[in-house]
Design a protein around this motif. Structure first.
Motif, PDB file in Angstrom:
ATOM      1  N   LEU A 122     -27.734 -50.524  15.074  1.00 30.13           N
ATOM      2  CA  LEU A 122     -27.756 -50.555  13.851  1.00 30.13           C
ATOM      3  C   LEU A 122     -28.507 -52.243  13.585  1.00 30.13           C
ATOM      4  N   VAL A 123     -28.747 -52.770  14.195  1.00 28.14           N
ATOM      5  CA  VAL A 123     -29.518 -53.903  14.198  1.00 28.14           C
ATOM      6  C   VAL A 123     -30.737 -52.940  13.279  1.00 28.14           C
ATOM      7  N   ALA A 124     -31.405 -52.198  14.620  1.00 25.42           N
ATOM      8  CA  ALA A 124     -32.335 -51.832  14.369  1.00 25.42           C
ATOM      9  C   ALA A 124     -32.832 -50.938  13.371  1.00 25.42           C
ATOM     10  N   ASP A 125     -31.883 -49.817  12.975  1.00 19.73           N
ATOM     11  CA  ASP A 125     -31.817 -49.073  11.686  1.00 19.73           C
ATOM     12  C   ASP A 125     -30.380 -48.711  11.635  1.00 19.73           C
ATOM     13  N   ALA A 126     -29.299 -49.650  10.112  1.00 19.73           N
ATOM     14  CA  ALA A 126     -28.167 -49.436   9.742  1.00 19.73           C
ATOM     15  C   ALA A 126     -28.207 -48.361   9.302  1.00 19.73           C
ATOM     16  N   ARG A 127     -28.774 -47.585   8.263  1.00 19.55           N
ATOM     17  CA  ARG A 127     -28.574 -46.463   7.981  1.00 19.55           C
ATOM     18  C   ARG A 127     -28.504 -44.730   9.448  1.00 19.55           C
ATOM     19  N   ALA A 128     -28.775 -45.257  10.362  1.00 19.58           N
ATOM     20  CA  ALA A 128     -28.844 -44.679  10.750  1.00 19.58           C
ATOM     21  C   ALA A 128     -26.939 -43.733  10.880  1.00 19.58           C
ATOM     22  N   SER A 129     -26.988 -42.501  11.391  1.00 21.39           N
ATOM     23  CA  SER A 129     -24.931 -42.103  11.642  1.00 21.39           C
ATOM     24  C   SER A 129     -24.759 -41.871  12.656  1.00 21.39           C
ATOM     25  N   TYR A 130     -23.166 -42.346  12.566  1.00 27.26           N
ATOM     26  CA  TYR A 130     -23.124 -41.740  13.577  1.00 27.26           C
ATOM     27  C   TYR A 130     -23.200 -40.966  14.755  1.00 27.26           C
ATOM     28  N   ALA A 131     -23.365 -39.747  14.597  1.00 31.89           N
ATOM     29  CA  ALA A 131     -23.743 -38.753  14.635  1.00 31.89           C
ATOM     30  C   ALA A 131     -25.152 -39.549  16.412  1.00 31.89           C
ATOM     31  N   GLU A 132     -25.718 -39.962  14.913  1.00 28.02           N
ATOM     32  CA  GLU A 132     -27.855 -40.390  15.566  1.00 28.02           C
ATOM     33  C   GLU A 132     -27.344 -41.121  16.877  1.00 28.02           C
ATOM     34  N   VAL A 149     -17.807 -49.620  15.296  1.00 23.33           N
ATOM     35  CA  VAL A 149     -18.163 -49.825  14.616  1.00 23.33           C
ATOM     36  C   VAL A 149     -16.489 -50.208  13.804  1.00 23.33           C
ATOM     37  N   ASP A 150     -15.794 -49.895  13.500  1.00 22.60           N
ATOM     38  CA  ASP A 150     -14.744 -50.329  12.513  1.00 22.60           C
ATOM     39  C   ASP A 150     -14.439 -51.216  13.050  1.00 22.60           C
ATOM     40  N   LYS A 151     -13.897 -51.481  14.696  1.00 24.80           N
ATOM     41  CA  LYS A 151     -13.805 -52.527  15.595  1.00 24.80           C
ATOM     42  C   LYS A 151     -13.967 -53.432  15.386  1.00 24.80           C
ATOM     43  N   LEU A 152     -15.800 -53.442  15.160  1.00 26.71           N
ATOM     44  CA  LEU A 152     -16.575 -54.810  15.755  1.00 26.71           C
ATOM     45  C   LEU A 152     -16.438 -55.557  14.240  1.00 26.71           C
ATOM     46  N   LEU A 153     -15.956 -54.474  13.360  1.00 29.70           N
ATOM     47  CA  LEU A 153     -16.070 -54.936  12.088  1.00 29.70           C
ATOM     48  C   LEU A 153     -14.542 -55.886  11.517  1.00 29.70           C
ATOM     49  N   ASP A 154     -14.297 -55.250  12.204  1.00 30.04           N
ATOM     50  CA  ASP A 154     -12.175 -56.303  12.434  1.00 30.04           C
ATOM     51  C   ASP A 154     -12.404 -57.601  12.765  1.00 30.04           C
ATOM     52  N   MET A 155     -13.212 -57.542  14.137  1.00 27.09           N
ATOM     53  CA  MET A 155     -13.455 -58.493  15.260  1.00 27.09           C
ATOM     54  C   MET A 155     -14.294 -59.650  14.745  1.00 27.09           C
ATOM     55  N   GLY A 156     -15.348 -59.186  12.847  1.00 24.55           N
ATOM     56  CA  GLY A 156     -16.142 -60.442  12.768  1.00 24.55           C
ATOM     57  C   GLY A 156     -17.577 -61.193  13.551  1.00 24.55           C
ATOM     58  N   ILE A 157     -17.428 -59.436  14.294  1.00 21.06           N
ATOM     59  CA  ILE A 157     -19.166 -60.049  15.015  1.00 21.06           C
ATOM     60  C   ILE A 157     -20.216 -58.912  14.032  1.00 21.06           C
ATOM     61  N   LEU A 158     -19.737 -57.516  13.532  1.00 18.05           N
ATOM     62  CA  LEU A 158     -20.227 -56.991  12.940  1.00 18.05           C
ATOM     63  C   LEU A 158     -20.278 -57.635  10.981  1.00 18.05           C
ATOM     64  N   GLN A 159     -20.519 -57.961  10.552  1.00 16.65           N
ATOM     65  CA  GLN A 159     -20.177 -58.668   8.978  1.00 16.65           C
ATOM     66  C   GLN A 159     -20.519 -58.434   7.872  1.00 16.65           C
ATOM     67  N   GLY A 160     -21.329 -57.055   8.337  1.00 18.73           N
ATOM     68  CA  GLY A 160     -21.587 -55.893   6.953  1.00 18.73           C
ATOM     69  C   GLY A 160     -23.057 -55.138   7.050  1.00 18.73           C
ATOM     70  N   PHE A 161     -23.581 -54.183   6.312  1.00 19.31           N
ATOM     71  CA  PHE A 161     -24.115 -53.592   6.683  1.00 19.31           C
ATOM     72  C   PHE A 161     -25.154 -54.066   4.807  1.00 19.31           C
ATOM     73  N   THR A 162     -26.665 -54.523   5.174  1.00 16.26           N
ATOM     74  CA  THR A 162     -27.975 -54.562   4.084  1.00 16.26           C
ATOM     75  C   THR A 162     -29.108 -53.934   4.204  1.00 16.26           C
ATOM     76  N   ALA A 163     -29.826 -54.043   3.211  1.00 13.37           N
ATOM     77  CA  ALA A 163     -30.817 -54.123   2.737  1.00 13.37           C
ATOM     78  C   ALA A 163     -31.432 -55.355   3.274  1.00 13.37           C
ATOM     79  N   VAL A 164     -32.982 -54.775   3.866  1.00 14.08           N
ATOM     80  CA  VAL A 164     -33.858 -56.295   4.455  1.00 14.08           C
ATOM     81  C   VAL A 164     -34.821 -55.996   2.932  1.00 14.08           C
ATOM     82  N   VAL A 165     -34.761 -56.994   2.450  1.00 17.04           N
ATOM     83  CA  VAL A 165     -35.240 -56.574   0.755  1.00 17.04           C
ATOM     84  C   VAL A 165     -36.947 -57.630   1.040  1.00 17.04           C
ATOM     85  N   ASP A 166     -38.533 -57.555   1.205  1.00 11.85           N
ATOM     86  CA  ASP A 166     -39.112 -58.821   0.798  1.00 11.85           C
ATOM     87  C   ASP A 166     -39.414 -59.659   0.013  1.00 11.85           C
TER      88      ASP A 166
END
Length: 147
Positions: free
Chosen positions: A12-22, A38-55
């Motif tokens: 997810l860090v490398a490509d947050a747009r990857a599908s769950y299947a990928e 992923v849902d569990k990691l979000l609930d635990m606060g390890i993942l805090q969301g998904f975002t676009a990286v902008v230059d």
């Protein structure tokens, strides 16, 4: 958190747009199993969301500086934060040990814009002085690695 969770996070860090299947194909799990993790990691606060990286430079905010903020008296962190929040050029702020009370990361369109932003920062009521360092080039910026 196990090795599969760590591999999912790395993916997810490398490509947050990857599908769950990928992701599942990469880590050896089904898409529904990846989604549950992923849902569990979000609930635990390890993942805090998904975002676009902008230059920021592409958006016209290519000048940046790190600014030591020295406060008059003992100013609590929440007050420092509320004094900095109205300044759109402040992209991050941290309380720190040492002589400064906080370190502020600022971005601006150019050096003149940065100077005006610094003047507004210095006019915040609790700021007694600042020490700024303008960034010349970015050498390294990365996401934390999973173990």
């Amino acid at each position: 958190m196990d090795a599969s969770d760590q591999r999912i996070i790395s993916h997810l860090v490398a490509d947050a747009r990857a599908s769950y299947a990928e992701i599942g194909a990469d880590v050896g799990l089904s898409a529904p199993a990846v989604k549950r993790r992923v849902d569990k990691l979000l609930d635990m606060g390890i993942l805090q969301g998904f975002t676009a990286v902008v230059d920021p430079e592409a958006l016209g905010w290519g000048t940046e500086a790190f600014v030591e903020v020295h406060c008059s008296g003992n100013v609590p962190a929440h007050r420092i934060r509320s004094g900095l929040e109205p300044l759109p050029e402040v992209v991050a702020a941290y309380t720190v040990s040492g002589q400064a009370d906080a370190i502020v990361h600022m971005r601006a369109a150019d050096i003149h814009h940065l100077e005006r932003a610094m003047e507004r920062l210095r006019s915040v009521d609790f700021v007694s002085r600042t020490v700024s360092t303008v960034v010349l080039s970015r050498l390294l910026e990365r996401q934390p690695e999973t173990r």
